[in-house]
Design a protein around this motif. Structure first.
Motif, PDB file in Angstrom:
ATOM      1  N   VAL A 197      51.875 105.868  57.095  1.00  0.00           N
ATOM      2  CA  VAL A 197      50.494 106.091  56.644  1.00  0.00           C
ATOM      3  C   VAL A 197      49.703 104.786  56.727  1.00  0.00           C
ATOM      4  O   VAL A 197      48.588 104.740  57.267  1.00  0.00           O
ATOM      5  CB  VAL A 197      50.474 106.630  55.193  1.00  0.00           C
ATOM      6  N   LEU A 198      50.284 103.710  56.214  1.00  0.00           N
ATOM      7  CA  LEU A 198      49.610 102.415  56.218  1.00  0.00           C
ATOM      8  C   LEU A 198      49.430 101.874  57.631  1.00  0.00           C
ATOM      9  O   LEU A 198      48.429 101.212  57.934  1.00  0.00           O
ATOM     10  CB  LEU A 198      50.403 101.413  55.374  1.00  0.00           C
ATOM     11  N   PHE A 199      50.371 102.146  58.479  1.00  0.00           N
ATOM     12  CA  PHE A 199      50.279 101.711  59.875  1.00  0.00           C
ATOM     13  C   PHE A 199      49.033 102.301  60.528  1.00  0.00           C
ATOM     14  O   PHE A 199      48.260 101.598  61.190  1.00  0.00           O
ATOM     15  CB  PHE A 199      51.539 102.151  60.630  1.00  0.00           C
ATOM     16  N   ASP A 200      48.836 103.603  60.311  1.00  0.00           N
ATOM     17  CA  ASP A 200      47.654 104.263  60.888  1.00  0.00           C
ATOM     18  C   ASP A 200      46.364 103.810  60.204  1.00  0.00           C
ATOM     19  O   ASP A 200      45.341 103.604  60.859  1.00  0.00           O
ATOM     20  CB  ASP A 200      47.804 105.780  60.781  1.00  0.00           C
ATOM     21  N   GLU A 201      46.400 103.660  58.883  1.00  0.00           N
ATOM     22  CA  GLU A 201      45.199 103.250  58.151  1.00  0.00           C
ATOM     23  C   GLU A 201      44.700 101.881  58.591  1.00  0.00           C
ATOM     24  O   GLU A 201      43.503 101.600  58.564  1.00  0.00           O
ATOM     25  CB  GLU A 201      45.488 103.229  56.646  1.00  0.00           C
ATOM     26  N   ASN A 202      45.629 101.022  59.007  1.00  0.00           N
ATOM     27  CA  ASN A 202      45.254  99.681  59.442  1.00  0.00           C
ATOM     28  C   ASN A 202      44.973  99.607  60.940  1.00  0.00           C
ATOM     29  O   ASN A 202      44.730  98.516  61.475  1.00  0.00           O
ATOM     30  CB  ASN A 202      46.350  98.686  59.064  1.00  0.00           C
ATOM     31  N   GLY A 203      44.987 100.764  61.610  1.00  0.00           N
ATOM     32  CA  GLY A 203      44.636 100.822  63.017  1.00  0.00           C
ATOM     33  C   GLY A 203      45.608 100.110  63.935  1.00  0.00           C
ATOM     34  O   GLY A 203      45.216  99.619  65.006  1.00  0.00           O
ATOM     35  N   LEU A 204      46.883 100.072  63.549  1.00  0.00           N
ATOM     36  CA  LEU A 204      47.878  99.382  64.357  1.00  0.00           C
ATOM     37  C   LEU A 204      48.429 100.302  65.446  1.00  0.00           C
ATOM     38  O   LEU A 204      48.464 101.526  65.279  1.00  0.00           O
ATOM     39  CB  LEU A 204      49.019  98.880  63.469  1.00  0.00           C
ATOM     40  N   LYS A 205      48.864  99.718  66.537  1.00  0.00           N
ATOM     41  CA  LYS A 205      49.419 100.473  67.661  1.00  0.00           C
ATOM     42  C   LYS A 205      50.649  99.750  68.195  1.00  0.00           C
ATOM     43  O   LYS A 205      50.728  98.520  68.154  1.00  0.00           O
ATOM     44  CB  LYS A 205      48.391 100.596  68.798  1.00  0.00           C
ATOM     45  N   LEU A 206      51.596 100.548  68.713  1.00  0.00           N
ATOM     46  CA  LEU A 206      52.733  99.959  69.417  1.00  0.00           C
ATOM     47  C   LEU A 206      52.366  99.795  70.884  1.00  0.00           C
ATOM     48  O   LEU A 206      51.857 100.717  71.515  1.00  0.00           O
ATOM     49  CB  LEU A 206      53.970 100.851  69.310  1.00  0.00           C
ATOM     50  N   THR A 207      52.655  98.633  71.427  1.00  0.00           N
ATOM     51  CA  THR A 207      52.356  98.390  72.836  1.00  0.00           C
ATOM     52  C   THR A 207      53.498  98.902  73.705  1.00  0.00           C
ATOM     53  O   THR A 207      54.586  99.236  73.216  1.00  0.00           O
ATOM     54  CB  THR A 207      52.169  96.888  73.092  1.00  0.00           C
ATOM     55  N   ASP A 208      53.257  98.942  74.997  1.00  0.00           N
ATOM     56  CA  ASP A 208      54.291  99.387  75.945  1.00  0.00           C
ATOM     57  C   ASP A 208      55.514  98.481  75.890  1.00  0.00           C
ATOM     58  O   ASP A 208      56.628  98.911  76.209  1.00  0.00           O
ATOM     59  CB  ASP A 208      53.725  99.402  77.369  1.00  0.00           C
ATOM     60  N   GLU A 209      55.319  97.234  75.498  1.00  0.00           N
ATOM     61  CA  GLU A 209      56.429  96.285  75.423  1.00  0.00           C
ATOM     62  C   GLU A 209      57.494  96.767  74.437  1.00  0.00           C
ATOM     63  O   GLU A 209      58.701  96.659  74.696  1.00  0.00           O
ATOM     64  CB  GLU A 209      55.903  94.922  74.987  1.00  0.00           C
ATOM     65  N   TYR A 210      57.045  97.331  73.308  1.00  0.00           N
ATOM     66  CA  TYR A 210      57.998  97.830  72.319  1.00  0.00           C
ATOM     67  C   TYR A 210      58.777  99.020  72.884  1.00  0.00           C
ATOM     68  O   TYR A 210      59.993  99.110  72.726  1.00  0.00           O
ATOM     69  CB  TYR A 210      57.264  98.248  71.037  1.00  0.00           C
ATOM     70  N   TYR A 211      58.078  99.937  73.523  1.00  0.00           N
ATOM     71  CA  TYR A 211      58.753 101.110  74.079  1.00  0.00           C
ATOM     72  C   TYR A 211      59.709 100.719  75.200  1.00  0.00           C
ATOM     73  O   TYR A 211      60.783 101.327  75.352  1.00  0.00           O
ATOM     74  CB  TYR A 211      57.717 102.118  74.582  1.00  0.00           C
ATOM     75  N   LEU A 235      66.068 109.791  68.386  1.00  0.00           N
ATOM     76  CA  LEU A 235      66.536 108.432  68.192  1.00  0.00           C
ATOM     77  C   LEU A 235      65.486 107.443  68.704  1.00  0.00           C
ATOM     78  O   LEU A 235      65.239 106.396  68.083  1.00  0.00           O
ATOM     79  CB  LEU A 235      67.863 108.218  68.923  1.00  0.00           C
ATOM     80  N   ARG A 236      64.849 107.795  69.807  1.00  0.00           N
ATOM     81  CA  ARG A 236      63.775 106.956  70.347  1.00  0.00           C
ATOM     82  C   ARG A 236      62.615 106.873  69.352  1.00  0.00           C
ATOM     83  O   ARG A 236      62.021 105.812  69.145  1.00  0.00           O
ATOM     84  CB  ARG A 236      63.294 107.529  71.676  1.00  0.00           C
ATOM     85  N   GLN A 237      62.289 107.995  68.718  1.00  0.00           N
ATOM     86  CA  GLN A 237      61.219 107.999  67.710  1.00  0.00           C
ATOM     87  C   GLN A 237      61.593 107.134  66.508  1.00  0.00           C
ATOM     88  O   GLN A 237      60.757 106.391  65.981  1.00  0.00           O
ATOM     89  CB  GLN A 237      60.963 109.428  67.235  1.00  0.00           C
ATOM     90  N   ALA A 238      62.860 107.225  66.069  1.00  0.00           N
ATOM     91  CA  ALA A 238      63.304 106.439  64.918  1.00  0.00           C
ATOM     92  C   ALA A 238      63.183 104.945  65.211  1.00  0.00           C
ATOM     93  O   ALA A 238      62.693 104.171  64.386  1.00  0.00           O
ATOM     94  CB  ALA A 238      64.750 106.794  64.566  1.00  0.00           C
ATOM     95  N   TYR A 239      63.612 104.553  66.396  1.00  0.00           N
ATOM     96  CA  TYR A 239      63.521 103.144  66.766  1.00  0.00           C
ATOM     97  C   TYR A 239      62.064 102.691  66.847  1.00  0.00           C
ATOM     98  O   TYR A 239      61.716 101.572  66.456  1.00  0.00           O
ATOM     99  CB  TYR A 239      64.218 102.897  68.101  1.00  0.00           C
ATOM    100  N   ALA A 240      61.196 103.562  67.360  1.00  0.00           N
ATOM    101  CA  ALA A 240      59.775 103.217  67.444  1.00  0.00           C
ATOM    102  C   ALA A 240      59.187 103.014  66.052  1.00  0.00           C
ATOM    103  O   ALA A 240      58.398 102.085  65.817  1.00  0.00           O
ATOM    104  CB  ALA A 240      59.016 104.307  68.194  1.00  0.00           C
ATOM    105  N   ASP A 241      59.585 103.863  65.116  1.00  0.00           N
ATOM    106  CA  ASP A 241      59.050 103.735  63.761  1.00  0.00           C
ATOM    107  C   ASP A 241      59.597 102.508  63.045  1.00  0.00           C
ATOM    108  O   ASP A 241      58.928 101.925  62.194  1.00  0.00           O
ATOM    109  CB  ASP A 241      59.337 105.001  62.961  1.00  0.00           C
ATOM    110  N   GLU A 242      60.809 102.114  63.398  1.00  0.00           N
ATOM    111  CA  GLU A 242      61.334 100.867  62.841  1.00  0.00           C
ATOM    112  C   GLU A 242      60.491  99.682  63.307  1.00  0.00           C
ATOM    113  O   GLU A 242      60.223  98.750  62.542  1.00  0.00           O
ATOM    114  CB  GLU A 242      62.798 100.702  63.230  1.00  0.00           C
ATOM    115  N   TYR A 243      60.084  99.720  64.565  1.00  0.00           N
ATOM    116  CA  TYR A 243      59.185  98.679  65.063  1.00  0.00           C
ATOM    117  C   TYR A 243      57.833  98.748  64.356  1.00  0.00           C
ATOM    118  O   TYR A 243      57.203  97.717  64.089  1.00  0.00           O
ATOM    119  CB  TYR A 243      58.990  98.818  66.569  1.00  0.00           C
ATOM    120  N   ARG A 244      57.370  99.956  64.065  1.00  0.00           N
ATOM    121  CA  ARG A 244      56.097 100.096  63.356  1.00  0.00           C
ATOM    122  C   ARG A 244      56.160  99.422  61.987  1.00  0.00           C
ATOM    123  O   ARG A 244      55.212  98.767  61.553  1.00  0.00           O
ATOM    124  CB  ARG A 244      55.732 101.576  63.209  1.00  0.00           C
TER     125      ARG A 244
END
Length: 444
Positions: free
Chosen positions: A111-125, A161-170
Motif C-alpha cells: 500500500v505504501l509503495f503505491d502511495e509513494n508512487g514508487l515503481k520497480l525498474t526493468d533492472e529488478y525484474y 514465485l516471481r511475484q514474491a521476489y518482486a514484492d521483496e524488492y518493493r
C-alpha cells in the motif's frame, strides 16, 4: 557450470515464542498456475490482496528454519505441542500467527509503495528472472512444468514465485526511500533515543582464570620490545653502557647497545616498548591455569573489591579497572565501556556475554554484579551510554545491527498503523494447507 546462489532479500524479523524467525515475502494476486496454486484472497485492504498461496509459501520457509534448528517438523506431535512449557499456544498456532503478522506487514508495504508512487525498474525484474532461470536449470533441468511440480509443495508456482521476489524488492526499495541507505535519512535524535533504549553499557574488572608469562632475559627481567621491529628497547636515557675486557660495548644479537642499571641489570625502556608473551610453536600465547585454591582466592578477592567499591562510585570502579583488571586491552580500546543489546545477541562471540546482558537488564546505572565465565570472574558496573557511540568508528564493533534494526522497527511502526484497515478471510485461511502438509522450503 551454474551454481545455486543465495538471493538477497528484505528480511522482516518476527518473534515466534522463543524463536527469532526471519521470513520473507508478500505478493499481489496475479496470473499463476491455478491447478497448483491457491489464489484465493486471504488479506485485503480493498485494493491490494495477499492470496493464500503466499501464506503457504511463508509457512514452508518457516518450516525450513525450524528444521535447521533440529525441530521435528515432520511430526504432528511437534506441531501440537506448546512452544514453551506450560504455554497454551502450540507451535502450529504460533507459526501461523507469525506468518499472518508478516503478511500484514507486506500488505501495508505494498500500500505504501503505491502511495509513494514508487515503481520497480526493468533492472529488478531482470535480476529476478536471472535467479529463476538458474533455479529452473539446476532443479528442473529447464522444464517449467517440472519446476512447478516441485514448487507446488511450497504453495507456489514459477509465476507466483516471481511475484514474491518482486514484492521483496518493493519492500527493500520502499525502506530505502523512507529511511535512506542503511538508515541515512533517520534523524540523529531518533537514533540517539533508540540507542539509549536498547543498548546497555558496562565496564569490567576481570580476574582471569589463567595467566600469561612474559619473555624474560637471563636475569629474569621482563623484556620490552619495539612493536614495529620486534627488537628489545633499552633505556639509553637512564641506563649506562657496560664494556667487556677488550673495552667494547656489550651489544645484543641485533647489534644494539645494551644499557644497564647501577646493579648491572639490563634496563629496558618501559615507556617506548611493550612486553611479549611466551608463545608455543604455533605462535600462540601460552596460557597457564590457576590452581583451584588460587581461583577460589581470586573470586573472594573480587567479591571483596565489589563490597569496597559499593554502588554508584564510578571513580572507584574506574580506578579498579585501570589498576586491577586483567582486561587491560579492552579497557584501553573502549574507555566508555562495552555495549550489549538483544539486537546484537546473534553477533555475540561468547555465550557469557548473554549472561552479562541478562544481568544488565536488571541493573540500574551504577549497580554492580559478578558473572563467572570460562575466562574468569567479571565484576561489572553498568554505565550510562555515551552520546554518539553508536556511530563512532572506535565502537562500531558493538553496533553491526543497529541501523538495520532501527529501520525495521520504524518500518513496523509505520505499517502497523494500516493493520486495522485490513480484512482477513477466515474462510480462505481454512482452505489453506496445514503446515504439516507443506514442504520444507530450504531454497526459495
Amino acid at each position: 557450470m551454474r551454481t545455486r546462489s543465495t538471493k538477497k532479500m528484505c528480511f522482516l524479523p518476527l518473534v515466534c515464542g522463543v524463536l527469532i524467525l526471519c521470513v520473507l515475502g508478500g505478493s499481489l494476486m496475479g496470473c499463476a498456475d491455478r491447478q497448483q496454486v491457491n489464489t484465493t484472497a486471504l488479506l485485503s485492504d480493498g485494493k491490494h490482496e495477499i492470496p493464500v498461496w503466499f501464506y503457504e509459501f511463508l509457512l514452508s520457509r518457516m518450516k525450513a528454519e525450524l528444521a535447521r534448528q533440529k525441530y521435528d517438523v515432520s511430526s504432528a506431535t511437534f506441531w501440537d505441542s506448546p512452544i514453551t512449557e506450560g504455554s497454551s499456544v502450540s507451535w502450529r498456532e504460533s507459526c501461523e500467527n507469525s506468518v499472518l503478522d508478516t503478511l500484514r506487514m507486506y500488505l501495508a508495504a505494498l500500500v505504501l509503495f503505491d502511495e509513494n508512487g514508487l515503481k520497480l525498474t526493468d533492472e529488478y525484474y531482470s535480476s529476478i528472472d536471472e535467479d529463476l532461470d538458474m533455479y529452473l536449470d539446476l532443479d528442473a533441468d529447464g522444464s517449467k512444468s517440472a519446476f512447478n511440480e516441485l514448487l507446488a509443495a511450497y504453495g507456489v508456482s514459477y509465476d507466483t514465485l516471481r511475484q514474491a521476489y518482486a514484492d521483496e524488492y518493493r519492500v527493500a526499495l520502499l525502506q530505502t526511500y523512507l529511511y535512506g541507505k542503511d538508515g541515512s535519512l533517520i534523524g540523529n535524535n531518533v537514533k540517539e533515543e533508540y540507542f539509549e533504549e536498547n543498548y546497555y553499557c558496562f565496564r569490567q574488572v576481570l580476574f582471569a582464570k589463567f595467566y600469561y608469562e612474559y619473555k624474560t632475559d637471563d636475569f629474569g627481567n621482563v623484556i620490552y620490545y619495539d612493536t614495529a621491529s620486534g627488537k628489545p628497547v633499552y633505556d639509553s636515557k637512564n641506563g649506562q653502557v657496560a664494556y667487556d675486557a677488550d673495552g667494547k660495548e656489550y651489544k645484543d644479537s641485533d647489534g644494539q647497545t645494551i644499557y644497564y642499571d647501577e646493579d648491572g641489570k639490563i634496563l629496558y625502556d618501559t615507556a617506548k616498548g611493550k612486553p611479549m608473551y611466551v608463545t608455543d610453536e604455533k605462535g600462540n600465547a601460552e596460557q597457564n591455569a590457576y590452581l583451584p585454591g588460587q581461583l577460589e582466592e581470586r573470586k573472594k578477592k573480587l567479591e571483596q573489591l565489589r563490597m569496597e567499591i559499593g554502588l554508584n562510585d564510578v571513580q572507584a570502579f574506574d580506578r579498579a579497572v585501570d589498576e586491577q583488571s586483567d582486561d587491560t586491552d579492552g579497557a584501553a580500546l573502549y574507555p566508555h565501556g562495552y555495549y550489549l543489546s538483544d539486537i546484537e545477541e546473534a553477533n555475540f562471540s561468547d555465550a557469557y556475554l548473554s549472561q552479562i546482558l541478562s544481568e544488565l537488564k536488571n541493573m540500574d546505572i551504577g549497580d554492580t554484579a559478578i558473572v563467572e565465565s570460562e575466562y574468569g570472574y567479571h565484576l561489572i558496573m553498568r554505565y550510562p551510554t555515551t552520546e554518539g557511540d553508536y556511530k563512532a568508528d572506535d565502537y562500531k564493533v558493538f553496533f553491526s545491527s543497529f541501523n538495520a534494526s532501527l529501520v525495521t522497527q520504524l518500518f513496523r511502526d509505520k505499517c502497523e498503523k494500516l493493520f486495522e484497515t485490513f480484512t482477513l478471510s477466515e474462510e480462505a485461511k481454512k482452505g489453506a494447507k496445514d503446515i504439516l502438509e507443506i514442504g520444507v522450503n530450504y531454497n526459495y
